[in-house]
Design a protein around this motif. Structure first.
Motif, PDB file in Angstrom:
ATOM      1  N   ILE A 259       0.832  -1.205   0.000  1.00  0.00           N
ATOM      2  CA  ILE A 259       0.000   0.000   0.000  1.00  0.00           C
ATOM      3  C   ILE A 259       0.864   1.252   0.000  1.00  0.00           C
ATOM      4  N   ALA A 260       1.928   1.249   0.818  1.00  0.00           N
ATOM      5  CA  ALA A 260       2.815   2.412   0.880  1.00  0.00           C
ATOM      6  C   ALA A 260       3.518   2.644  -0.457  1.00  0.00           C
ATOM      7  N   ALA A 261       3.928   1.554  -1.124  1.00  0.00           N
ATOM      8  CA  ALA A 261       4.613   1.688  -2.409  1.00  0.00           C
ATOM      9  C   ALA A 261       3.704   2.342  -3.453  1.00  0.00           C
ATOM     10  N   VAL A 262       2.432   1.948  -3.467  1.00  0.00           N
ATOM     11  CA  VAL A 262       1.481   2.562  -4.401  1.00  0.00           C
ATOM     12  C   VAL A 262       1.334   4.055  -4.098  1.00  0.00           C
ATOM     13  N   ALA A 263       1.258   4.390  -2.801  1.00  0.00           N
ATOM     14  CA  ALA A 263       1.091   5.794  -2.412  1.00  0.00           C
ATOM     15  C   ALA A 263       2.294   6.633  -2.810  1.00  0.00           C
ATOM     16  N   PHE A 264       3.490   6.143  -2.540  1.00  0.00           N
ATOM     17  CA  PHE A 264       4.683   6.920  -2.887  1.00  0.00           C
ATOM     18  C   PHE A 264       4.851   7.040  -4.403  1.00  0.00           C
ATOM     19  N   ARG A 265       4.428   6.014  -5.117  1.00  0.00           N
ATOM     20  CA  ARG A 265       4.461   6.108  -6.580  1.00  0.00           C
ATOM     21  C   ARG A 265       3.499   7.194  -7.073  1.00  0.00           C
ATOM     22  N   ALA A 266       2.323   7.247  -6.443  1.00  0.00           N
ATOM     23  CA  ALA A 266       1.347   8.273  -6.819  1.00  0.00           C
ATOM     24  C   ALA A 266       1.864   9.670  -6.511  1.00  0.00           C
ATOM     25  N   VAL A 267       2.532   9.811  -5.375  1.00  0.00           N
ATOM     26  CA  VAL A 267       3.102  11.108  -5.003  1.00  0.00           C
ATOM     27  C   VAL A 267       4.158  11.529  -6.016  1.00  0.00           C
ATOM     28  N   LYS A 268       5.008  10.578  -6.400  1.00  0.00           N
ATOM     29  CA  LYS A 268       6.065  10.883  -7.367  1.00  0.00           C
ATOM     30  C   LYS A 268       5.475  11.266  -8.716  1.00  0.00           C
ATOM     31  N   THR A 269       4.414  10.579  -9.118  1.00  0.00           N
ATOM     32  CA  THR A 269       3.773  10.864 -10.403  1.00  0.00           C
ATOM     33  C   THR A 269       3.078  12.218 -10.389  1.00  0.00           C
ATOM     34  N   ARG A 270       2.497  12.560  -9.219  1.00  0.00           N
ATOM     35  CA  ARG A 270       1.741  13.810  -9.096  1.00  0.00           C
ATOM     36  C   ARG A 270       2.633  15.027  -9.317  1.00  0.00           C
ATOM     37  N   GLY A 271       3.856  14.968  -8.760  1.00  0.00           N
ATOM     38  CA  GLY A 271       4.757  16.092  -8.999  1.00  0.00           C
ATOM     39  C   GLY A 271       5.283  16.751  -7.756  1.00  0.00           C
ATOM     40  N   ALA A 272       5.335  18.067  -7.786  1.00  0.00           N
ATOM     41  CA  ALA A 272       6.150  18.814  -6.840  1.00  0.00           C
ATOM     42  C   ALA A 272       5.549  19.024  -5.465  1.00  0.00           C
ATOM     43  N   CYS A 273       4.242  18.884  -5.291  1.00  0.00           N
ATOM     44  CA  CYS A 273       3.681  19.186  -3.978  1.00  0.00           C
ATOM     45  C   CYS A 273       2.519  18.262  -3.641  1.00  0.00           C
ATOM     46  N   SER A 274       2.144  18.233  -2.374  1.00  0.00           N
ATOM     47  CA  SER A 274       1.083  17.367  -1.878  1.00  0.00           C
ATOM     48  C   SER A 274      -0.266  18.046  -2.049  1.00  0.00           C
ATOM     49  N   PHE A 275      -1.327  17.347  -1.612  1.00  0.00           N
ATOM     50  CA  PHE A 275      -2.670  17.915  -1.694  1.00  0.00           C
ATOM     51  C   PHE A 275      -2.831  19.136  -0.781  1.00  0.00           C
ATOM     52  N   TYR A 276      -1.987  19.253   0.224  1.00  0.00           N
ATOM     53  CA  TYR A 276      -2.006  20.431   1.080  1.00  0.00           C
ATOM     54  C   TYR A 276      -1.172  21.564   0.497  1.00  0.00           C
ATOM     55  N   GLY A 277      -0.606  21.329  -0.667  1.00  0.00           N
ATOM     56  CA  GLY A 277       0.211  22.364  -1.288  1.00  0.00           C
ATOM     57  C   GLY A 277       1.589  22.482  -0.686  1.00  0.00           C
ATOM     58  N   LYS A 278       1.977  21.483   0.115  1.00  0.00           N
ATOM     59  CA  LYS A 278       3.290  21.530   0.757  1.00  0.00           C
ATOM     60  C   LYS A 278       4.332  20.882  -0.142  1.00  0.00           C
ATOM     61  N   GLN A 279       5.555  21.405  -0.080  1.00  0.00           N
ATOM     62  CA  GLN A 279       6.637  20.801  -0.836  1.00  0.00           C
ATOM     63  C   GLN A 279       6.931  19.399  -0.291  1.00  0.00           C
ATOM     64  N   LEU A 280       7.274  18.500  -1.188  1.00  0.00           N
ATOM     65  CA  LEU A 280       7.554  17.129  -0.772  1.00  0.00           C
ATOM     66  C   LEU A 280       8.781  17.083   0.126  1.00  0.00           C
ATOM     67  N   SER A 281       8.676  16.277   1.176  1.00  0.00           N
ATOM     68  CA  SER A 281       9.788  16.114   2.107  1.00  0.00           C
ATOM     69  C   SER A 281      10.118  14.627   2.208  1.00  0.00           C
ATOM     70  N   ILE A 282      10.607  14.082   1.108  1.00  0.00           N
ATOM     71  CA  ILE A 282      10.919  12.657   1.015  1.00  0.00           C
ATOM     72  C   ILE A 282      12.430  12.486   0.981  1.00  0.00           C
ATOM     73  N   PRO A 283      13.024  11.734   1.929  1.00  0.00           N
ATOM     74  CA  PRO A 283      14.478  11.545   1.935  1.00  0.00           C
ATOM     75  C   PRO A 283      14.964  10.952   0.609  1.00  0.00           C
ATOM     76  N   ALA A 284      16.072  11.471   0.140  1.00  0.00           N
ATOM     77  CA  ALA A 284      16.608  11.008  -1.143  1.00  0.00           C
ATOM     78  C   ALA A 284      17.978  10.360  -1.011  1.00  0.00           C
ATOM     79  N   SER A 285      18.615  10.477   0.160  1.00  0.00           N
ATOM     80  CA  SER A 285      19.973   9.946   0.327  1.00  0.00           C
ATOM     81  C   SER A 285      20.005   8.422   0.188  1.00  0.00           C
ATOM     82  N   GLN A 286      21.010   7.938  -0.502  1.00  0.00           N
ATOM     83  CA  GLN A 286      21.219   6.494  -0.634  1.00  0.00           C
ATOM     84  C   GLN A 286      22.556   6.077  -0.008  1.00  0.00           C
ATOM     85  N   VAL A 287      23.125   6.963   0.802  1.00  0.00           N
ATOM     86  CA  VAL A 287      24.445   6.721   1.385  1.00  0.00           C
ATOM     87  C   VAL A 287      24.350   5.686   2.510  1.00  0.00           C
TER      88      VAL A 287
END
Length: 377
Positions: A287-315
């Motif tokens: 369920i979480a994977a589907v949600a994060f995929r939808a967020v990524k597809t949607r673009g730059a901000c959430s339904f609240y208009g907030k900038q995405l705050s998703i960790p990107a580090s792979q270190v």
């Protein structure tokens, strides 16, 4: 069995009454003397002492829906350790109120479950394990989750749902560590595991109906919030509270407030091995994977208009590895991570989980002091 769906479950008046702000009906306490693997319609809702994959699926789905709501509405991950640390170690401000609201939701889930069916917080199990084990293990959980920037929710659920190599490494390291520590410290036996093979059990129909109604009500609320063109300021903390409550209920339903069940999962070669938590994690991840995929597809901000705050580090570095080992040590000793500790702190009548929660906070604070000294950039 399904004919009993028409019977109002004990959890429905508590959960729906709490959400609607109405009068919360007093539910009958469940007091099973033992926890065999047979019929659960008459002995209470807890899956303690049994292999309960369907409970795991129900609880995992509830967790996954909470993660999905946080991701799609706010553009953030549901990291319990970070939210708890931020709520208790930072001054309350408007920018921090969402963390406070989420943690309040976790505590509320514990209070509601304690009122409806306290067997989800087995007093005999906590007392048998003892305050020293719970306190030391919880301190290590707080220390490791802060150093490693995550726990079972932030790394194992949200991180792996985003296919993060960093989170996968953290999860693998703490799982191995927890298994080794739990074997050495005999954690499952310490919390009351019987020397028997666990048998399959099914969730009572009233529990299925309660969770379905609860998740449907919150799903309708989230959809309504997302469609509002002009959102009132109070809606953001109210929605955060709802996601925290939902996550807490998912932890209870899945059995993650039962340290014995967690320890029985990592002690895979013992007669009492219980793989229920694999179903919890698997369902939540999908369920979480589907949600994060939808967020990524949607673009730059959430339904609240907030900038995405998703960790990107792979270190994958020394700090991550150290945090994973420390976290796994604590999880292997105490059988609880930050989310279950928060829920159990308000749900456990013995007060031992509250001691564990305080010890976890102490570990988080200690990590904040030590990390700059040990892990300099």
């Amino acid at each position: 069995m399904w004919a009993h769906m028409k019977i109002l479950p004990r959890l429905v008046p508590v959960l729906t009454g709490g959400l609607a702000g109405g009068t919360v009906m007093k539910a009958a306490h469940c007091t099973p003397k033992d926890f065999p693997s047979g019929d659960r319609e008459n002995r209470g809702l807890s899956s303690r002492g049994s292999f309960a994959p369907f409970d795991g699926i129900l609880g995992g789905a509830t967790l996954g829906l909470s993660v999905a709501a946080n991701a799609m509405l706010f553009g953030r991950v549901t990291g319990n350790s970070g939210m708890i640390r931020g709520a208790f170690t930072s001054l309350p401000t408007a920018a921090n109120c969402w963390r406070l609201a989420f943690v309040a939701g976790l505590f509320s889930a514990g209070l509601l479950a304690r009122r409806a069916c306290p067997e989800f917080f087995p007093a005999d199990s906590y007392k048998q394990a003892g305050v020293a084990r719970i306190a030391v293990g919880s301190f290590m959980v707080g220390l490791g989750s802060s150093i490693g920037n995550g726990c079972t929710s932030g790394h194992s659920l949200c991180g792996m749902a985003r296919f993060s190599v960093r989170s996968a490494a953290f999860t693998a390291a703490y799982m191995v560590t927890a298994s080794v520590v739990s074997h050495i410290a005999s954690t499952a036996r310490a919390f009351g595991a019987k020397n028997d093979r666990v048998q399959l059990s099914y969730p009572p129909a009233k529990m299925v109906g309660a969770l379905a109604a609860f998740n449907a009500a919150l799903g309708a609320f989230y959809c309504a919030v997302a469609r509002m063109p002009n959102k009132a300021p109070i809606l953001a903390p109210a929605t955060s509270f709802a996601t925290g409550l939902q996550f807490g209920v998912g932890l209870v339903a899945s059995g993650m407030t039962l340290p014995e069940k967690v320890a029985s999962f990592v002690e895979f070669d013992k007669p009492w091995f219980d793989s229920t938590l694999a179903f919890v994690m698997g369902t939540g991840l999908v369920i979480a994977a589907v949600a994060f995929r939808a967020v990524k597809t949607r673009g730059a901000c959430s339904f609240y208009g907030k900038q995405l705050s998703i960790p990107a580090s792979q270190v994958i570095d020394k700090r991550l590895a150290s945090g994973a080992v420390l976290f796994g040590t604590g999880w292997g000793l105490a059988g609880m991570c930050p989310g279950p500790l928060a829920v159990s702190a308000s749900g456990d009548e013995t007060g031992l989980s509250l001691v564990g929660f305080a010890a976890m906070l102490a570990g988080m604070i200690t990590a904040g002091r030590l990390s700059p000294l040990l892990f300099r950039a």
